[in-house]
Design a protein around this motif. Structure first.
Motif, PDB file in Angstrom:
ATOM      1  N   ILE A   1      15.762  78.992  36.177  1.00  0.00           N
ATOM      2  CA  ILE A   1      15.593  77.574  35.833  1.00  0.00           C
ATOM      3  C   ILE A   1      14.241  77.353  35.161  1.00  0.00           C
ATOM      4  O   ILE A   1      13.196  77.707  35.720  1.00  0.00           O
ATOM      5  CB  ILE A   1      15.702  76.682  37.081  1.00  0.00           C
ATOM      6  CG1 ILE A   1      17.082  76.817  37.727  1.00  0.00           C
ATOM      7  CG2 ILE A   1      15.400  75.226  36.713  1.00  0.00           C
ATOM      8  CD1 ILE A   1      18.207  76.264  36.909  1.00  0.00           C
ATOM      9  N   ASP A   2      14.262  76.769  33.958  1.00  0.00           N
ATOM     10  CA  ASP A   2      13.046  76.332  33.279  1.00  0.00           C
ATOM     11  C   ASP A   2      13.149  74.826  33.092  1.00  0.00           C
ATOM     12  O   ASP A   2      14.107  74.329  32.465  1.00  0.00           O
ATOM     13  CB  ASP A   2      12.901  77.023  31.913  1.00  0.00           C
ATOM     14  CG  ASP A   2      12.544  78.499  32.055  1.00  0.00           C
ATOM     15  OD1 ASP A   2      11.509  78.790  32.672  1.00  0.00           O
ATOM     16  OD2 ASP A   2      13.309  79.352  31.558  1.00  0.00           O
ATOM     17  N   LEU A   3      12.177  74.097  33.629  1.00  0.00           N
ATOM     18  CA  LEU A   3      12.243  72.639  33.588  1.00  0.00           C
ATOM     19  C   LEU A   3      10.828  72.080  33.687  1.00  0.00           C
ATOM     20  O   LEU A   3      10.009  72.575  34.468  1.00  0.00           O
ATOM     21  CB  LEU A   3      13.104  72.119  34.743  1.00  0.00           C
ATOM     22  CG  LEU A   3      13.286  70.609  34.861  1.00  0.00           C
ATOM     23  CD1 LEU A   3      14.026  70.056  33.641  1.00  0.00           C
ATOM     24  CD2 LEU A   3      14.039  70.273  36.147  1.00  0.00           C
ATOM     25  N   VAL A   4      10.550  71.035  32.896  1.00  0.00           N
ATOM     26  CA  VAL A   4       9.238  70.388  32.914  1.00  0.00           C
ATOM     27  C   VAL A   4       9.418  68.905  33.197  1.00  0.00           C
ATOM     28  O   VAL A   4      10.276  68.243  32.586  1.00  0.00           O
ATOM     29  CB  VAL A   4       8.488  70.587  31.588  1.00  0.00           C
ATOM     30  CG1 VAL A   4       7.182  69.800  31.597  1.00  0.00           C
ATOM     31  CG2 VAL A   4       8.225  72.065  31.331  1.00  0.00           C
ATOM     32  N   LEU A   5       8.647  68.372  34.148  1.00  0.00           N
ATOM     33  CA  LEU A   5       8.614  66.946  34.457  1.00  0.00           C
ATOM     34  C   LEU A   5       7.251  66.419  34.002  1.00  0.00           C
ATOM     35  O   LEU A   5       6.227  66.723  34.622  1.00  0.00           O
ATOM     36  CB  LEU A   5       8.796  66.690  35.956  1.00  0.00           C
ATOM     37  CG  LEU A   5      10.204  66.770  36.565  1.00  0.00           C
ATOM     38  CD1 LEU A   5      10.801  68.168  36.421  1.00  0.00           C
ATOM     39  CD2 LEU A   5      10.161  66.399  38.046  1.00  0.00           C
ATOM     40  N   GLU A   6       7.261  65.682  32.901  1.00  0.00           N
ATOM     41  CA  GLU A   6       6.004  65.151  32.388  1.00  0.00           C
ATOM     42  C   GLU A   6       5.520  64.005  33.278  1.00  0.00           C
ATOM     43  O   GLU A   6       6.325  63.281  33.874  1.00  0.00           O
ATOM     44  CB  GLU A   6       6.171  64.661  30.954  1.00  0.00           C
ATOM     45  CG  GLU A   6       6.522  65.750  29.953  1.00  0.00           C
ATOM     46  CD  GLU A   6       5.387  66.763  29.762  1.00  0.00           C
ATOM     47  OE1 GLU A   6       4.259  66.479  30.206  1.00  0.00           O
ATOM     48  OE2 GLU A   6       5.639  67.824  29.157  1.00  0.00           O
ATOM     49  N   PRO A   7       4.212  63.805  33.403  1.00  0.00           N
ATOM     50  CA  PRO A   7       3.677  62.732  34.260  1.00  0.00           C
ATOM     51  C   PRO A   7       4.234  61.368  33.863  1.00  0.00           C
ATOM     52  O   PRO A   7       4.346  61.037  32.677  1.00  0.00           O
ATOM     53  CB  PRO A   7       2.164  62.812  34.009  1.00  0.00           C
ATOM     54  CG  PRO A   7       1.929  64.220  33.586  1.00  0.00           C
ATOM     55  CD  PRO A   7       3.143  64.622  32.802  1.00  0.00           C
ATOM     56  N   GLY A   8       4.609  60.589  34.872  1.00  0.00           N
ATOM     57  CA  GLY A   8       5.086  59.234  34.652  1.00  0.00           C
ATOM     58  C   GLY A   8       6.512  59.124  34.173  1.00  0.00           C
ATOM     59  O   GLY A   8       6.971  58.025  33.849  1.00  0.00           O
ATOM     60  N   THR A   9       7.260  60.239  34.103  1.00  0.00           N
ATOM     61  CA  THR A   9       8.647  60.206  33.626  1.00  0.00           C
ATOM     62  C   THR A   9       9.628  60.358  34.780  1.00  0.00           C
ATOM     63  O   THR A   9       9.278  60.818  35.874  1.00  0.00           O
ATOM     64  CB  THR A   9       8.904  61.324  32.598  1.00  0.00           C
ATOM     65  OG1 THR A   9       8.733  62.598  33.239  1.00  0.00           O
ATOM     66  CG2 THR A   9       7.944  61.207  31.427  1.00  0.00           C
ATOM     67  N   THR A  10      10.886  59.988  34.490  1.00  0.00           N
ATOM     68  CA  THR A  10      11.958  60.136  35.465  1.00  0.00           C
ATOM     69  C   THR A  10      12.932  61.198  34.977  1.00  0.00           C
ATOM     70  O   THR A  10      13.464  61.098  33.862  1.00  0.00           O
ATOM     71  CB  THR A  10      12.720  58.813  35.658  1.00  0.00           C
ATOM     72  OG1 THR A  10      11.823  57.823  36.161  1.00  0.00           O
ATOM     73  CG2 THR A  10      13.874  58.982  36.626  1.00  0.00           C
ATOM     74  N   THR A  11      13.146  62.215  35.804  1.00  0.00           N
ATOM     75  CA  THR A  11      14.110  63.272  35.500  1.00  0.00           C
ATOM     76  C   THR A  11      15.209  63.214  36.541  1.00  0.00           C
ATOM     77  O   THR A  11      14.928  63.263  37.748  1.00  0.00           O
ATOM     78  CB  THR A  11      13.440  64.655  35.511  1.00  0.00           C
ATOM     79  OG1 THR A  11      12.393  64.682  34.541  1.00  0.00           O
ATOM     80  CG2 THR A  11      14.455  65.739  35.197  1.00  0.00           C
ATOM     81  N   ALA A  12      16.454  63.086  36.100  1.00  0.00           N
ATOM     82  CA  ALA A  12      17.592  62.979  37.011  1.00  0.00           C
ATOM     83  C   ALA A  12      18.383  64.275  37.006  1.00  0.00           C
ATOM     84  O   ALA A  12      18.666  64.841  35.932  1.00  0.00           O
ATOM     85  CB  ALA A  12      18.491  61.819  36.606  1.00  0.00           C
ATOM     86  N   LEU A  13      18.727  64.750  38.200  1.00  0.00           N
ATOM     87  CA  LEU A  13      19.575  65.931  38.354  1.00  0.00           C
ATOM     88  C   LEU A  13      20.975  65.477  38.717  1.00  0.00           C
ATOM     89  O   LEU A  13      21.165  64.756  39.696  1.00  0.00           O
ATOM     90  CB  LEU A  13      19.026  66.845  39.451  1.00  0.00           C
ATOM     91  CG  LEU A  13      17.617  67.410  39.266  1.00  0.00           C
ATOM     92  CD1 LEU A  13      17.220  68.255  40.479  1.00  0.00           C
ATOM     93  CD2 LEU A  13      17.534  68.245  37.988  1.00  0.00           C
ATOM     94  N   VAL A  14      21.954  65.889  37.939  1.00  0.00           N
ATOM     95  CA  VAL A  14      23.347  65.556  38.228  1.00  0.00           C
ATOM     96  C   VAL A  14      24.172  66.829  38.172  1.00  0.00           C
ATOM     97  O   VAL A  14      23.755  67.835  37.596  1.00  0.00           O
ATOM     98  CB  VAL A  14      23.900  64.502  37.233  1.00  0.00           C
ATOM     99  CG1 VAL A  14      23.075  63.233  37.279  1.00  0.00           C
ATOM    100  CG2 VAL A  14      23.956  65.068  35.811  1.00  0.00           C
ATOM    101  N   GLY A  15      25.345  66.754  38.773  1.00  0.00           N
ATOM    102  CA  GLY A  15      26.232  67.908  38.778  1.00  0.00           C
ATOM    103  C   GLY A  15      27.116  67.886  39.993  1.00  0.00           C
ATOM    104  O   GLY A  15      26.910  67.093  40.931  1.00  0.00           O
ATOM    105  N   PRO A  16      28.127  68.753  40.029  1.00  0.00           N
ATOM    106  CA  PRO A  16      29.042  68.775  41.166  1.00  0.00           C
ATOM    107  C   PRO A  16      28.353  69.288  42.430  1.00  0.00           C
ATOM    108  O   PRO A  16      27.253  69.858  42.381  1.00  0.00           O
ATOM    109  CB  PRO A  16      30.145  69.735  40.714  1.00  0.00           C
ATOM    110  CG  PRO A  16      29.471  70.622  39.704  1.00  0.00           C
ATOM    111  CD  PRO A  16      28.471  69.760  39.010  1.00  0.00           C
ATOM    112  N   SER A  17      29.000  69.076  43.563  1.00  0.00           N
ATOM    113  CA  SER A  17      28.473  69.600  44.821  1.00  0.00           C
ATOM    114  C   SER A  17      28.365  71.118  44.736  1.00  0.00           C
ATOM    115  O   SER A  17      29.242  71.789  44.204  1.00  0.00           O
ATOM    116  CB  SER A  17      29.399  69.213  45.980  1.00  0.00           C
ATOM    117  OG  SER A  17      29.449  67.807  46.133  1.00  0.00           O
ATOM    118  N   GLY A  18      27.244  71.635  45.270  1.00  0.00           N
ATOM    119  CA  GLY A  18      27.027  73.075  45.232  1.00  0.00           C
ATOM    120  C   GLY A  18      26.416  73.568  43.940  1.00  0.00           C
ATOM    121  O   GLY A  18      26.277  74.781  43.755  1.00  0.00           O
ATOM    122  N   ALA A  19      26.034  72.634  43.053  1.00  0.00           N
ATOM    123  CA  ALA A  19      25.453  73.053  41.770  1.00  0.00           C
ATOM    124  C   ALA A  19      24.029  73.542  41.920  1.00  0.00           C
ATOM    125  O   ALA A  19      23.493  74.193  41.020  1.00  0.00           O
ATOM    126  CB  ALA A  19      25.513  71.904  40.761  1.00  0.00           C
ATOM    127  N   GLY A  20      23.358  73.208  43.055  1.00  0.00           N
ATOM    128  CA  GLY A  20      21.984  73.643  43.278  1.00  0.00           C
ATOM    129  C   GLY A  20      20.962  72.549  43.089  1.00  0.00           C
ATOM    130  O   GLY A  20      19.756  72.819  43.067  1.00  0.00           O
TER     131      GLY A  20
END
Length: 624
Positions: free
Chosen positions: A396-415
Motif C-alpha cells: 500500500i502506497d498512500l499519502v494524506l496531505e495535512p488538512g485533507t480528508t481521505t475516505a477508505l471504501v470497499g467491501p467487507s474484508g478489503a483491509g
C-alpha cells in the motif's frame, strides 16, 4: 454501541466477535492426545514457575499443616486410651484417665493453632501471588498491540485476568493443607492400627484400595481431555453471555433480538448436552467411589471383620475401638484427593492461559525516539499479515496531505480497518512503514503519538466513571471548563445538564448512554485531545436521523482543519472528501475524487449503484 467498563478494566481492550456455539469434541487422534498431554505438562511447568518465588513460605505452611494434622490425632488417641482404661477389668486409674483427657485437649489446641497459622500463611502467599499476577497482566495488556484485542472478546480477557487468577486460590490457600493431611493422617493412622492388629488393618484398607482403583478410572487421559474441553466450553459460554448482554441494546434497536436470543439459546443448549454427556460418563464410577469411601461402608466392614476376630477369641474387644475411630481417617482423605486433583488440573490449565497472555509480544518501544514535524501521513509499501501468515494488506502506497480528508471504501474484508489502525499503531506493519510528519510511527513515543492521532470507532468504550472523567480520559488533568467546552462542541452538554449529578454522574450507576450519545462523548474526547490527525470508523453507525444530524454537526467542529482518514460504509457521507480510496482484497484499486471516480464508471460507481440504485445522485454531507 456504548459499553460501560469499570475503571480497573481500562486495559481490557475492546470486544471481538461473538463466540462460536459449543459442540462436543470428537474422539481425538493420537496427535491430539499427544498435544493434550503436552499442554498438560506445559501447564504443570507454568504452575511450578508461578509458585517458585513462594516456595519457602509454602514449605513452611506444609510443615505447620503436617504437625497440626498429627496433633489432630491426639484427641482420637486420647479417647482410645480412655476407653481402654474404662473398659479394663479392675478399678479405674483416675490419673491415667485424666492424663489422656489433658493430652487430647492439648493436641486439639495445638492443631487449631498450627492449622490456623498454616492457613494464614497460605492465604498471605495467595494474596501476594494474585496481586503480582494481576499487576503483571495489567502491565502486559497495556503494552500489547491494540489490534490484539480485535481477535479476543472482553469476556475472554476477563476470564484470564479474573477467573483464571481466582482459580489459583484453592491451590495456594487450601490444597497444600488438604494434601498434607491426606498423606500424614492416613500414614500415622495406618502405623498405629497395624501395631494394634495387622489383620483388621488389612480389612480397613479394602475401601482405600477400592477407592483409589475407581479414582484411577476417573483420572484417565481421556477424562482429562474431556475436562479441558468442558473448561474451554464454559469459557466460550461466558464470553457469549457477556457479548449478548453488551450487545442487546443494538440488537433490539435493529429488530434482531429473536435471532440473537435463539443463537445464544442454541449455544447454551449445545453446552448443556455436552456437559451432561461428560457427567453421565463418570456418574456410575463416581457413585461407586463415594459408596466405598463412605463412613457407613467403612464402619460396616470394620465391624464385620472385628466381630469375626473377637468371636474367634483372637482379638480383645477393646482393640476394636481404635479401628472404629481411625479407620475412617484412612478413607476420608482419599475422597478429598479426587476433588483436590480436579483443582490442580484446573489450576494447571489456568496457569497455562495466564502464561500465554503474559507471553504476548508487546509493541516494541522506540530505540531512538523521533518527533514528527507536521501532520503529513504517508504509507510506504505497507503490507500486513496476521500471525497465521494470512496477508490482509499488499504493498500500500498512500499519502494524506495535512488538512485533507481521505475516505477508505470497499467491501467487507478489503483491509480498510487494518490500514486505518496502522496509523494510531494498533499494530505494526509486517512490511513497509507508516510515517507521521516524516517520522516512522514506530519511532514516535506513545504519549506523543496519541496526542497527535485521535480515533473514533463504532464501539465507544466507556468507563464506569463520571462523565467528566470519561471525556478527559486522555487528558486527565484537563480543567472542568475545558471538558465542558468539548462537550458543548460535541452536542453533549445539554444532555449532561439533565443528569442527576451533571458531569459528576457516574456511567453505569447514575445513568447510561445510547449509542449515538456515546459517539458524541467520543467526539468530545477527541476534541479535548485536539489532535491534528483523526481516524474515523463510521462514527454514525448506530445513529437515527436526528442523532446523525447532531453527530454530523459535532464532527464538523471536530474535523475542521484536521487531517482525516475516514472508513466509510455509507457512500453518501464521503462525497465531498478530498480523496476517495477504493480497496479490494488488501489492495488499492481506485483513487480520486468522487466526481473523477463516478465519471470513470469503475468500482466506486458500481458500489454507489448497489447502495442507491441506478442513476442515483450524491446525497448527504462529507466528514468535513
Amino acid at each position: 454501541m456504548a459499553t460501560t467498563e469499570p475503571v480497573s478494566t481500562l486495559t481490557d481492550g475492546t470486544d471481538g466477535s461473538a463466540s462460536d456455539d459449543v459442540t462436543p469434541a470428537s474422539e481425538p487422534s493420537g496427535t491430539a492426545r499427544d498435544a493434550t498431554a503436552d499442554q498438560a505438562a506445559q501447564g504443570r511447568r507454568m504452575l511450578i514457575g508461578l509458585l517458585r518465588p513462594y516456595r519457602g513460605r509454602l514449605a513452611a505452611a506444609l510443615l505447620l499443616q503436617a504437625v497440626g494434622a498429627l496433633a489432630g490425632l491426639a484427641p482420637l488417641l486420647a479417647v482410645i486410651e480412655l476407653g481402654r482404661e474404662l473398659l479394663a477389668p479392675g478399678p479405674v486409674d483416675h490419673g491415667r484417665a485424666w492424663t489422656s483427657v489433658v493430652w487430647g485437649a492439648a493436641g486439639l489446641l495445638l492443631r487449631v493453632l498450627l492449622t490456623a497459622a498454616a492457613g494464614g500463611l497460605g492465604h498471605l502467599v495467595d494474596g501476594e501471588l494474585h496481586l503480582s499476577l494481576r499487576r503483571s497482566l495489567a502491565q502486559r495488556l497495556g503494552r500489547v498491540p491494540l489490534g490484539w484485542y480485535s481477535h479476543r472478546s472482553s469476556g475472554e480477557v476477563n476470564g484470564v485476568v479474573q477467573g483464571d487468577v481466582d482459580t489459583l486460590h484453592h491451590l495456594i490457600a487450601h490444597a497444600p493443607g488438604e494434601f498434607t493431611s491426606a498423606v500424614v493422617v492416613p500414614a500415622a493412622s495406618f502405623v498405629y492400627l497395624a501395631c494394634v492388629d495387622w489383620r483388621l488393618t488389612l480389612v480397613a484398607l479394602i475401601p482405600v484400595v477400592l477407592g483409589v482403583s475407581v479414582h484411577r478410572l476417573l483420572s484417565t487421559e481421556e477424562r482429562r481431555r474431556e475436562g479441558m474441553a468442558v473448561g474451554q466450553a464454559m469459557g466460550r459460554i461466558g464470553a457469549s453471555s457477556v457479548e449478548f448482554v453488551e450487545g442487546i441494546s443494538v440488537v433490539k434497536t435493529f429488530g434482531g433480538a429473536g435471532r440473537v436470543h435463539q443463537r445464544y439459546r442454541r449455544a447454551a443448549d449445545d453446552f448443556a448436552d455436552f456437559f451432561l454427556g461428560y457427567v453421565a460418563g463418570s456418574a456410575g464410577l463416581a457413585s461407586l467411589s463415594a459408596l466405598v469411601l463412605s463412613p457407613p461402608f467403612v464402619l460396616l466392614l470394620v465391624l464385620t471383620g472385628g466381630t469375626v476376630l473377637i468371636t474367634e477369641g483372637s482379638m480383645p474387644p477393646a482393640d476394636l475401638l481404635p479401628f472404629l475411630l481411625l479407620s475412617v481417617a484412612l478413607t476420608a482423605p482419599v475422597a478429598a484427593l479426587g476433588h483436590g486433583m480436579d483443582n490442580i488440573h484446573a489450576a494447571e490449565r489456568s496457569a497455562d492461559r495466564i502464561h500465554e497472555m503474559l507471553s504476548v509480544e508487546p509493541l516494541p518501544r522506540p530505540v531512538h525516539p523521533a518527533a514528527p514535524h507536521g501532520d503529513r501521513v504517508e504509507y510506504r509499501a505497507v503490507g500486513y499479515a496476521y500471525d497465521d501468515g494470512h496477508p490482509v494488506l499488499h504493498d500500500i502506497d498512500l499519502v494524506l496531505e495535512p488538512g485533507t480528508t481521505t475516505a477508505l471504501v470497499g467491501p467487507s474484508g478489503a483491509g480498510k480497518s487494518t490500514l486505518a489502525q496502522l496509523l494510531p499503531r494498533f499494530f505494526d506493519p509486517t512490511q513497509g512503514s507508516v510515517l507521521l510528519g516524516g517520522a516512522d510511527v514506530r519511532d514516535i513515543p506513545d504519549e506523543e503519538l496519541y496526542q497527535r492521532v485521535a480515533f473514533i470507532f463504532q464501539d465507544v468504550r466507556l468507563l464506569r466513571a463520571t462523565i467528566a472523567e470519561n471525556i478527559a480520559l486522555a487528558v486527565p488533568d484537563a480543567a472542568r471548563s475545558e471538558v465542558v467546552t468539548a462537550a458543548r462542541a460535541a452536542g453533549l452538554h445539554d444532555l449532561v445538564q439533565t443528569l442527576p449529578h451533571g458531569y459528576d454522574s457516574v456511567l453505569g450507576e447514575d445513568t447510561g448512554l445510547s449509542g449515538g450519545e456515546a459517539q458524541r462523548l467520543g467526539i468530545a474526547r477527541a476534541l479535548l485531545i485536539d489532535a491534528p490527525v483523526l481516524v474515523l470508523d463510521e462514527a454514525m453507525s448506530f445513529a437515527d436521523a436526528k442523532t446523525e444530524a447532531e453527530i454530523r454537526r459535532a464532527l464538523g467542529v471536530l474535523c475542521a482543519g484536521r487531517t482525516q482518514l475516514v472508513i466509510a460504509h455509507r457512500l453518501q457521507t464521503i462525497t465531498r472528501a478530498d480523496r476517495i480510496v477504493v480497496m479490494e482484497a488488501g489492495r488499492i484499486v481506485e483513487s480520486g475524487t468522487y466526481s473523477e471516480l463516478m465519471a470513470a464508471g469503475g468500482r466506486l460507481a458500481d458500489m454507489w449503484q448497489a447502495q442507491h440504485g441506478p442513476g442515483a445522485g450524491p446525497q448527504g454531507e462529507a466528514h468535513r
